[in-house]
Scaffold this motif. Structure first.
Motif, PDB file in Angstrom:
ATOM      1  N   VAL A 180      10.533 -39.745  15.080  1.00 52.77           N
ATOM      2  CA  VAL A 180       9.090 -38.915  15.110  1.00 52.77           C
ATOM      3  C   VAL A 180       9.217 -37.893  15.600  1.00 52.77           C
ATOM      4  O   VAL A 180       8.914 -36.166  15.266  1.00 52.77           O
ATOM      5  N   ARG A 181       9.754 -37.189  17.466  1.00 47.96           N
ATOM      6  CA  ARG A 181      10.476 -36.331  17.881  1.00 47.96           C
ATOM      7  C   ARG A 181      10.643 -35.262  17.671  1.00 47.96           C
ATOM      8  O   ARG A 181      10.807 -33.625  17.159  1.00 47.96           O
ATOM      9  N   ALA A 182      11.544 -35.493  16.919  1.00 53.50           N
ATOM     10  CA  ALA A 182      12.926 -34.247  15.631  1.00 53.50           C
ATOM     11  C   ALA A 182      11.732 -33.784  14.308  1.00 53.50           C
ATOM     12  O   ALA A 182      12.219 -33.328  14.476  1.00 53.50           O
ATOM     13  N   CYS A 183      10.285 -34.821  13.015  1.00 52.31           N
ATOM     14  CA  CYS A 183       9.733 -34.086  12.842  1.00 52.31           C
ATOM     15  C   CYS A 183       9.194 -33.150  13.336  1.00 52.31           C
ATOM     16  O   CYS A 183       8.693 -32.464  12.511  1.00 52.31           O
ATOM     17  N   ALA A 184       8.474 -33.763  14.371  1.00 53.57           N
ATOM     18  CA  ALA A 184       7.160 -32.847  15.102  1.00 53.57           C
ATOM     19  C   ALA A 184       8.147 -31.424  15.320  1.00 53.57           C
ATOM     20  O   ALA A 184       7.633 -31.037  14.984  1.00 53.57           O
ATOM     21  N   SER A 185       8.567 -31.281  16.315  1.00 51.71           N
ATOM     22  CA  SER A 185       9.677 -30.281  15.965  1.00 51.71           C
ATOM     23  C   SER A 185      10.005 -29.500  15.137  1.00 51.71           C
ATOM     24  O   SER A 185      10.078 -28.158  15.347  1.00 51.71           O
ATOM     25  N   GLU A 186      10.313 -29.717  13.845  1.00 55.59           N
ATOM     26  CA  GLU A 186      10.961 -29.160  13.215  1.00 55.59           C
ATOM     27  C   GLU A 186       9.986 -28.984  11.689  1.00 55.59           C
ATOM     28  O   GLU A 186       9.622 -27.654  11.920  1.00 55.59           O
ATOM     29  N   LEU A 190       8.375 -24.654  11.934  1.00 49.69           N
ATOM     30  CA  LEU A 190       8.196 -23.768  10.282  1.00 49.69           C
ATOM     31  C   LEU A 190       6.713 -23.260  10.174  1.00 49.69           C
ATOM     32  O   LEU A 190       6.249 -22.381   9.575  1.00 49.69           O
ATOM     33  N   ILE A 191       5.516 -24.083  11.443  1.00 52.23           N
ATOM     34  CA  ILE A 191       4.463 -23.722  11.130  1.00 52.23           C
ATOM     35  C   ILE A 191       4.438 -21.850  11.901  1.00 52.23           C
ATOM     36  O   ILE A 191       3.076 -21.104  11.468  1.00 52.23           O
ATOM     37  N   HIS A 226       1.201 -13.981   2.552  1.00 51.97           N
ATOM     38  CA  HIS A 226       0.367 -13.478   1.471  1.00 51.97           C
ATOM     39  C   HIS A 226      -1.079 -13.641   1.337  1.00 51.97           C
ATOM     40  O   HIS A 226      -1.375 -13.111   0.292  1.00 51.97           O
ATOM     41  N   GLY A 227      -1.446 -13.272   2.190  1.00 47.36           N
ATOM     42  CA  GLY A 227      -2.731 -12.879   2.589  1.00 47.36           C
ATOM     43  C   GLY A 227      -3.738 -14.799   2.156  1.00 47.36           C
ATOM     44  O   GLY A 227      -4.941 -14.816   1.744  1.00 47.36           O
ATOM     45  N   GLU A 228      -2.881 -15.331   2.163  1.00 48.77           N
ATOM     46  CA  GLU A 228      -4.080 -16.800   1.812  1.00 48.77           C
ATOM     47  C   GLU A 228      -4.199 -17.948   3.160  1.00 48.77           C
ATOM     48  O   GLU A 228      -3.251 -17.453   4.311  1.00 48.77           O
ATOM     49  N   VAL A 229      -5.503 -18.135   3.004  1.00 47.64           N
ATOM     50  CA  VAL A 229      -6.076 -19.134   4.101  1.00 47.64           C
ATOM     51  C   VAL A 229      -5.192 -19.961   4.550  1.00 47.64           C
ATOM     52  O   VAL A 229      -4.977 -21.271   3.664  1.00 47.64           O
ATOM     53  N   ILE A 230      -4.887 -20.261   5.259  1.00 48.45           N
ATOM     54  CA  ILE A 230      -3.419 -21.872   5.938  1.00 48.45           C
ATOM     55  C   ILE A 230      -4.410 -23.149   7.167  1.00 48.45           C
ATOM     56  O   ILE A 230      -4.428 -22.155   8.313  1.00 48.45           O
ATOM     57  N   GLU A 231      -4.124 -24.329   6.405  1.00 51.91           N
ATOM     58  CA  GLU A 231      -4.947 -24.964   8.009  1.00 51.91           C
ATOM     59  C   GLU A 231      -3.574 -26.167   7.779  1.00 51.91           C
ATOM     60  O   GLU A 231      -3.086 -26.728   6.531  1.00 51.91           O
ATOM     61  N   ARG A 232      -2.837 -26.021   8.870  1.00 48.21           N
ATOM     62  CA  ARG A 232      -1.680 -27.426   8.856  1.00 48.21           C
ATOM     63  C   ARG A 232      -2.367 -27.984   9.910  1.00 48.21           C
ATOM     64  O   ARG A 232      -2.364 -27.757  11.436  1.00 48.21           O
ATOM     65  N   LEU A 233      -2.522 -29.455   9.929  1.00 50.25           N
ATOM     66  CA  LEU A 233      -2.116 -30.346  11.154  1.00 50.25           C
ATOM     67  C   LEU A 233      -0.734 -30.286  11.717  1.00 50.25           C
ATOM     68  O   LEU A 233       0.014 -30.128  11.596  1.00 50.25           O
ATOM     69  N   LEU A 234      -1.329 -29.995  12.620  1.00 49.51           N
ATOM     70  CA  LEU A 234      -0.205 -29.932  14.020  1.00 49.51           C
ATOM     71  C   LEU A 234       0.328 -31.479  14.943  1.00 49.51           C
ATOM     72  O   LEU A 234      -0.336 -32.265  14.859  1.00 49.51           O
ATOM     73  N   PRO A 235       1.110 -31.920  14.436  1.00 47.56           N
ATOM     74  CA  PRO A 235       2.112 -33.578  15.240  1.00 47.56           C
ATOM     75  C   PRO A 235       2.640 -33.414  16.455  1.00 47.56           C
ATOM     76  O   PRO A 235       3.005 -33.351  16.875  1.00 47.56           O
ATOM     77  N   THR A 236       1.545 -32.262  17.269  1.00 42.57           N
ATOM     78  CA  THR A 236       1.085 -32.727  19.043  1.00 42.57           C
ATOM     79  C   THR A 236      -0.393 -32.594  19.652  1.00 42.57           C
ATOM     80  O   THR A 236      -0.970 -32.403  19.350  1.00 42.57           O
TER      81      THR A 236
END
Length: 247
Positions: A180-186, A190-191, A226-236
């Motif tokens: 889980v920690r490794a996936c969260a870190s990656e 990227l984000i 690219h001018g796109e509005v992005i929303e990302r859920l953080l695993p942290t």
């Protein structure tokens, strides 16, 4: 003055070549070529992919290659693939049994040695640690397997990697947390790379789960390249995010 001087040739000739005697004090300090110069060291570890031996019964162990080129040797063998002489008449043993070419289709690791009339495992040769010569684990790496009567059962038993089903189920709590920690870190990496130096906003909310524990959700909202509005859920947790950006 010539009678007081002894002329010495500028370069040694064939008639007065000096033979070094390392037991004498005079010769012990004589020039001896250094066989460990960088150029010669590089020559000793240079690897030619065409020099690898295809037959598993005749090739040298991976451990006998210089440590600096072992990965190159492995890649060369992987690129060449397992040695499988299909158009070959396999000899009969004492029980009038032979190796069967159709076994190649069922086991991708299987190799056959014409040199030893025996079966080998390519992955075992490349990645198994060196074992004592009297170890039974060497059947598919150095000695070869040739009991054709029991071959199919042995091959299928080996293909199951007998230790994997019982011990490699990833059910350990410690292992699961590490994954889980490794996936969260990656995911975070990227984000953050996508955000770069752009502005962003944080949206934070929390709610209780069925066990009445507060669960916090952190969402990053930003505009990408690219001018796109992005929303990302953080695993942290939020403090990790603030620490990364604020320091």
């Amino acid at each position: 003055m010539d009678k007081f001087l002894i002329k010495r040739p500028r370069f040694p000739s064939a008639t007065n070549t000096h033979v070094l005697n390392l037991n004498s004090a005079a010769d012990s300090n004589a020039f001896i070529p250094d066989t460990n110069t960088p150029t010669q060291k590089r020559a000793n570890i240079e690897f030619n992919p065409d020099s690898i031996i295809s037959d598993p019964g005749a090739r040298i162990p991976i451990d006998e290659y210089d440590v600096n080129i072992r990965d190159q040797v492995r890649r060369a063998y992987i690129a060449k693939g397992p040695f499988r002489p299909v158009d070959y008449t396999f000899p009969k043993n004492g029980d009038s049994r032979t190796f069967q070419a159709n076994w190649f289709g069922e086991f991708d690791w299987l190799e056959y040695s014409i040199h030893k009339d025996a079966a080998f495992c390519m992955w075992c040769y490349l990645f198994n640690p060196k074992r004592a010569d009297n170890s039974g684990k060497n059947a598919f790496t150095t000695t070869g397997f040739k009991k054709w009567k029991k071959a199919l059962n042995k091959f299928r038993s080996k293909a199951s990697r007998s230790n994997a089903p019982g011990n490699c189920q990833l059910t350990s709590l410690k292992v699961q947390k590490e994954l889980v920690r490794a996936c969260a870190s990656e995911t975070r990496s990227l984000i953050f790379a996508d955000i770069g130096n752009s502005f962003f906003t944080l949206m934070v909310d929390e709610s209780r789960d069925i066990s009445l524990k507060e669960q916090m959700a952190v969402v990053l909202r930003y505009v990408n390249k690219h001018g796109e509005v992005i929303e990302r859920l953080l695993p942290t947790f939020i403090y990790t995010v603030l620490k990364f950006f604020v320091g």
